[in-house]
Write an enzyme that holds these catalytic residues in place. Structure first.
Site, mmCIF file in Angstrom:
data_model
loop_
_atom_site.group_PDB
_atom_site.id
_atom_site.type_symbol
_atom_site.label_atom_id
_atom_site.label_comp_id
_atom_site.label_asym_id
_atom_site.label_seq_id
_atom_site.Cartn_x
_atom_site.Cartn_y
_atom_site.Cartn_z
ATOM 1 N N GLY A 23 0.813 -1.209 0.000
ATOM 2 C CA GLY A 23 0.000 0.000 0.000
ATOM 3 C C GLY A 23 0.846 1.257 0.000
ATOM 4 N N GLY A 25 -0.274 4.439 0.449
ATOM 5 C CA GLY A 25 -1.033 5.570 1.010
ATOM 6 C C GLY A 25 -0.154 6.373 1.960
ATOM 7 N N PHE A 26 -0.799 7.168 2.809
ATOM 8 C CA PHE A 26 -0.037 8.025 3.723
ATOM 9 C C PHE A 26 0.890 7.223 4.627
ATOM 10 C CE2 PHE A 26 -3.533 11.078 2.863
ATOM 11 C CZ PHE A 26 -2.751 12.145 2.471
ATOM 12 N N GLY A 27 0.413 6.071 5.137
ATOM 13 C CA GLY A 27 1.242 5.253 6.008
ATOM 14 C C GLY A 27 2.448 4.698 5.269
ATOM 15 N N GLU A 183 -18.137 17.960 2.315
ATOM 16 C CA GLU A 183 -17.393 18.695 1.297
ATOM 17 C C GLU A 183 -18.042 18.539 -0.073
ATOM 18 O OE1 GLU A 183 -13.219 18.525 3.802
ATOM 19 O OE2 GLU A 183 -13.539 17.085 2.197
ATOM 20 N N ASP A 313 -5.152 3.489 8.499
ATOM 21 C CA ASP A 313 -6.578 3.178 8.670
ATOM 22 C C ASP A 313 -6.849 1.704 8.915
ATOM 23 O OD1 ASP A 313 -7.070 5.782 8.162
ATOM 24 O OD2 ASP A 313 -8.281 5.477 6.361
ATOM 25 N N ALA A 330 -5.571 11.219 7.753
ATOM 26 C CA ALA A 330 -4.184 11.072 7.296
ATOM 27 C C ALA A 330 -3.180 11.062 8.449
ATOM 28 C CB ALA A 330 -3.845 12.197 6.310
ATOM 29 N N GLN A 331 -3.387 11.899 9.465
ATOM 30 C CA GLN A 331 -2.365 12.095 10.496
ATOM 31 C C GLN A 331 -1.915 10.820 11.218
ATOM 32 O OE1 GLN A 331 -0.142 14.268 11.569
ATOM 33 N NE2 GLN A 331 -0.644 15.447 9.741
#
Lengths: 448, 448
Positions: A23, A25-27, A183, A313, A330-331
């Site tokens: 993956g 993603g952010f991680g 949003e 996540d 994300a954090q």
């Protein structure tokens, strides 16, 4: 011609410990950025060739930004400057912890350390009919499909003779009032006010309805009650119909039925009501916690394994401060990725790992042009223009390192002064494949 | 749900003369810009909802620009400021000159004046096999398919075990050395030098071959011999293999065979060898001239009709200066659109029409970063950096009026200093639908 026998993962042999990251993603990317090819061989698998800045995905769906503004090729992010890093665009079949192997469509790979950073996927709570007919907003192709559907619905509303069908084309139902739903609703409301009447002078946009539907008793349930109240007021000022404590019973592609019996005819239902972990086969079922997440200890180690980690996540880490796990933003993923890199370095030096401690920087959501809400540490709640500026800076800041920054910035500035969206192109018309008549209509009118 | 019975063109009745324009290319939009809704009711039909700046389409294919940088929604271009203008996204079935009617999928419309501005489509000269397996580059979806194919070929070359297959994945054959073929070859050569080795450190790019194949005896045949010679030298300096007087006999998806018997194994053949008029049913066959174009007089009137006009690439206007018709580039279309607007205004005032006189501003082609060629009026030929600056200014100038200008400019400036392409995203993997194994491979590895 090309078949699976002729393909292999083609990862060089190594004497260094091999970290396999599933993956980008952010991680995943924050882990890799903090690891060094001097200490480890690093292999990243993803089924997409890019990292996406998903907090801005709703902008792609509402024709505010093009995909390249929010996504970055992983090979470009980790180019030849990253020693002994190997990216493979491949689908994962599963893991075998006994043999320490990841299985892919084109071969298996041994790992010394495995990091699962697969994130989440949309959760339809088993309702297959809703899954079939509604639009979810988790990937770029999904966002582009939704964009095509929005634009086609205005085109079709312009040429239909039947007022009931025209109304059902102009009813937009967004299910789930988390950040994505809020949003999306705010963005649609701004299009209705500033953009669409100019594009479709023959359509009466006072008949366009935007419904934001939430099962709980307030919008943005993960944020503070103050932020929720402000957000709902902003949305209602913009003409969004907010329906709280309302659950979807069914959607057959034409009519949404809510629990209790109320119905809305709509051609466009956006499903933003929940996510579940994107799990990988091969881990024991008892490790799967609520929300389809993998239970980890405070080192992000998957319960029962020394060499398998989960971050972001997909990871469920129960702590005193976060008894339900960390928020799915994300954090925590960024911080866990960075923290795990340090722990992996400690592991190979036989030093003890350190516990992960989440530093909560607060949360933000944008409702529309120059309107946002923010919950900051110290119980500070912002709204309106100040929160919007904060939102803008935080997003621009995290886009740093992306080329996209420049494009996003110039697009934002342009839109700020002109209310204009430049990307209302129906590139690949969305075809609702299960609806024969619709397909016939679009295929015969296909644009390519 | 939606079927054709429930749809209609929904164009208001009018007492003004109705001008129906088929096609939103350079000819169509320049005509509409110069007409006024005070004098005419203007209806535009197109099967796409955007106008494209096609001279930059090769940039979309080579991941230099996103579609929104080169395309503009027609509804945005002609918004509420354009009185009595009506755009319909619809496919045309034909025209009936006797009843003065345009037939569409959702109904017929009477015209007072009909303007055919449908442009051209790729010409495979009847070779269905080549049409099936090669990539053409006339539309945005085609450019995106080609981009996906290019990126996927590098990914697949990274994981194949068979050196023959790897080589066939790294052989790129571009057929036709007109501006599109030349720009495509130059762009690929720059990617090979500046971008790809960083992205794919495991691949040996000295094995990547770019072939540019042309049936005539020089590249850029419509330009001056000086420009052709310069261009060929630039291309060869960049490592492109230019094959002149070479015709394609067949391509089965794996091997290109040239007339004479030479063969190249290649997974990616780009067909840029010719175009033919995108004709509309209903006009007499004897009006169709060479290249599938419609014969018009010097007022752009279709031979034999007072009320039907053809402009741009689809029009064949034989003049003393241009015995083979005007060149198939933007300028004749732009000028004919503007000129026809004046003539239509004269017609309704019963004034005589004036003849179209093409003002040749010269031609330009870009070969790579800071290298281009230009033929200017007065037999002036430029090359190198000076021509490149000219190319840049002309293209930026004609993008004025597009929002895209800003995006294009910032992308260009960014690339100029970094050699970087930001958009190497495989958004929708290209599937060669006729090849079962390839499909299996891609579908199982699909990215969405």
């Amino acid at each position: 011609m090309l078949n699976f026998d002729q393909l292999s993962l083609n990862i060089p042999d190594t004497t260094k410990p091999r970290v396999v990251v599933i993956g980008g993603g952010f991680g995943g990317i924050n882990l890799v950025k903090k690891l060094s090819g001097k200490d480890f061989q690093i292999v990243m698998f993803d089924k997409q060739n890019y990292h996406g800045f998903w907090p801005l995905l709703y902008q792609v769906a509402t024709a505010g930004l093009e995909p390249d503004a929010i996504a970055e090729p992983l090979r470009k992010m980790f180019d030849e400057d990253y020693e002994d890093f190997h990216f493979r665009l491949v689908r994962i079949l599963g893991v075998d912890p006994l043999t320490k192997t990841v299985k892919t469509m084109i071969g298996d790979l041994h790992y010394d350390y495995l990091v699962i950073a697969t994130g989440t996927k949309a959760n339809f709570f088993g309702n297959e009919q809703v899954q079939k007919y509604s639009f979810s907003l988790k990937t770029i192709p999904e966002a582009l499909n939704l964009r095509s559907q929005l634009l086609q619905s205005f085109e079709q509303a312009s040429i239909t003779k039947d007022p009931d069908i025209r109304q059902s084309l102009l009813n937009y139902v967004i299910v789930g009032a988390g950040p994505t739903g809020v949003e999306m609703a705010g963005s649609l409301a701004e299009m209705r006010k500033h953009v669409l009447p100019g594009d479709y002078p023959g359509l009466d946009f006072s008949k366009m309805n935007i419904y934001l539907v939430e099962g709980l008793d307030r919008v943005l349930p993960p944020m503070s009650p103050e932020a929720s109240a402000k957000t709902q007021k902003y949305l209602e000022d913009m003409g969004v119909v907010v329906k709280l404590k309302t659950l979807v019973e069914s959607y057959d592609g034409e009519t949404v039925t809510f629990k209790g019996g109320e119905q809305i005819r709509s051609q466009t239902v956006v499903w933003a009501a929940g996510v579940t972990g994107a799990l990988i086969d091969g881990l024991p079922k008892e490790l799967i916690a609520r929300g389809g997440r993998i239970t980890v200890n405070e080192f992000n180690q998957v319960q029962g394994y020394n060499d398998i980690f989960a971050i972001g996540d997909i990871a469920f880490m129960k702590t005193e401060k976060w008894p339900n796990g960390h928020p799915g933003v994300a954090q925590p993923a960024i911080q866990q990725g960075q923290h795990l890199a340090k722990n992996l370095r400690r592991l190979i030096k036989n030093e003890p790992m350190t516990k992960f401690d989440y530093f909560d920087k607060g949360s933000l959501a944008i409702i529309g042009r120059v309107r946002a809400v923010a919950d900051l540490p110290g119980n500070l709640h912002l709204g309106g223009f100040v929160a919007w500026v904060a939102w803008l800076f935080v997003h621009i800041y995290y886009l740093i390192g992306f080329r996209s920054k420049l494009v996003v910035l110039s697009n934002w500035i342009y839109r700020l002064f002109t209310y204009e969206r430049g990307t209302r192109l129906i590139i690949r018309p969305f075809v609702r494949r299960d609806k024969k008549e619709m397909e016939e209509f679009v295929v015969k009118n296909e644009l390519s």
